[in-house]
Design a protein around this motif. Structure first.
Motif, PDB file in Angstrom:
ATOM      1  N   VAL A  20       0.940  -1.246   0.051  1.00  0.00           N
ATOM      2  CA  VAL A  20       0.035   0.136  -0.009  1.00  0.00           C
ATOM      3  C   VAL A  20       0.868   1.185   0.056  1.00  0.00           C
ATOM      4  CG1 VAL A  20      -1.866   1.355   1.048  1.00  0.00           C
ATOM      5  CG2 VAL A  20      -1.860  -1.388   1.189  1.00  0.00           C
ATOM      6  N   LEU A  21       1.134   2.102  -0.922  1.00  0.00           N
ATOM      7  CA  LEU A  21       2.039   2.896  -1.188  1.00  0.00           C
ATOM      8  C   LEU A  21       1.056   4.352  -0.805  1.00  0.00           C
ATOM      9  CD1 LEU A  21       3.361   2.259  -4.718  1.00  0.00           C
ATOM     10  CD2 LEU A  21       4.362   1.802  -2.441  1.00  0.00           C
ATOM     11  N   LEU A  22       1.769   4.856   0.239  1.00  0.00           N
ATOM     12  CA  LEU A  22       0.878   6.055   0.794  1.00  0.00           C
ATOM     13  C   LEU A  22       1.803   7.454  -0.046  1.00  0.00           C
ATOM     14  CD1 LEU A  22       1.549   4.936   4.520  1.00  0.00           C
ATOM     15  CD2 LEU A  22      -0.528   4.782   3.068  1.00  0.00           C
ATOM     16  N   LEU A  23       1.021   8.083  -0.606  1.00  0.00           N
ATOM     17  CA  LEU A  23       1.487   9.210  -1.483  1.00  0.00           C
ATOM     18  C   LEU A  23       0.959  10.463  -1.110  1.00  0.00           C
ATOM     19  CD1 LEU A  23       0.658   7.213  -4.975  1.00  0.00           C
ATOM     20  CD2 LEU A  23       2.858   7.278  -3.655  1.00  0.00           C
ATOM     21  N   ARG A  52      -8.478   6.143  -0.350  1.00  0.00           N
ATOM     22  CA  ARG A  52      -8.250   7.418   0.592  1.00  0.00           C
ATOM     23  C   ARG A  52      -7.848   6.970   2.127  1.00  0.00           C
ATOM     24  NH1 ARG A  52     -13.421   9.273  -1.827  1.00  0.00           N
ATOM     25  NH2 ARG A  52     -14.177   7.518  -0.632  1.00  0.00           N
ATOM     26  N   SER A  53      -8.017   5.863   2.577  1.00  0.00           N
ATOM     27  CA  SER A  53      -7.733   5.354   3.788  1.00  0.00           C
ATOM     28  C   SER A  53      -7.458   3.899   3.771  1.00  0.00           C
ATOM     29  CB  SER A  53      -8.658   5.884   4.717  1.00  0.00           C
ATOM     30  OG  SER A  53     -10.165   4.928   4.341  1.00  0.00           O
ATOM     31  N   GLN A  73       5.931   3.951   2.637  1.00  0.00           N
ATOM     32  CA  GLN A  73       5.848   5.470   2.483  1.00  0.00           C
ATOM     33  C   GLN A  73       7.465   5.918   2.061  1.00  0.00           C
ATOM     34  OE1 GLN A  73       5.005   7.751   5.735  1.00  0.00           O
ATOM     35  NE2 GLN A  73       4.375   9.517   4.449  1.00  0.00           N
ATOM     36  N   TYR A  74       7.504   6.503   0.765  1.00  0.00           N
ATOM     37  CA  TYR A  74       8.863   7.033   0.596  1.00  0.00           C
ATOM     38  C   TYR A  74       9.097   8.543   1.281  1.00  0.00           C
ATOM     39  CZ  TYR A  74       9.222   3.369  -2.757  1.00  0.00           C
ATOM     40  OH  TYR A  74       9.369   2.237  -3.430  1.00  0.00           O
ATOM     41  N   LEU A  75      10.156   8.720   1.702  1.00  0.00           N
ATOM     42  CA  LEU A  75      10.397  10.035   2.756  1.00  0.00           C
ATOM     43  C   LEU A  75      11.045  10.917   1.584  1.00  0.00           C
ATOM     44  CD1 LEU A  75      11.978   8.224   5.711  1.00  0.00           C
ATOM     45  CD2 LEU A  75       9.426   8.906   5.216  1.00  0.00           C
TER      46      LEU A  75
END
Length: 101
Positions: A20-23, A52-53, A73-75
């Motif tokens: 799940v990629l958090l963008l 969305r969630s 999540q990429y920082l």
């Protein structure tokens, strides 16, 4: 990959992991990792499906057999600011589709 293909692949145990990629912008996308490569989950029009969630994700994937999941999540701010030398690895947190806690 669409939802029907995802369910079929998960049932056949062909999925190594769901990411799940958090963008930025408050949406998430689902990437399916298999031996043949990574695939994004797409809608009926072939567009990348945006969630969305994690609650929406759990509801959407309720019929998918259990598979390992990771929140990723990429920082980006660390890459922009240049605070560290060398490559910056994404934050990876184990995640379950079956339970919220």
């Amino acid at each position: 990959m669409n939802l029907k293909q995802l369910i079929k692949s998960a049932s056949a145990r062909d999925i190594n992991e769901l990411e799940v990629l958090l963008l930025e912008g408050g949406f998430n996308v689902l990437r399916v990792l298999t031996d043949t490569g990574p695939y994004s989950l797409c809608d009926a029009n072939g567009e990348v499906f945006r969630l969305r969630s994690t609650t929406e994700l759990r509801q959407f994937l309720a019929d998918v057999p259990p598979v390992p999941c990771m929140l990723v999540q990429y920082l980006v701010h660390e890459e922009i600011c240049g605070q560290r030398g060398g490559p910056v690895a994404p934050l990876r947190v184990p995640f379950t589709l079956t339970s919220q806690w």
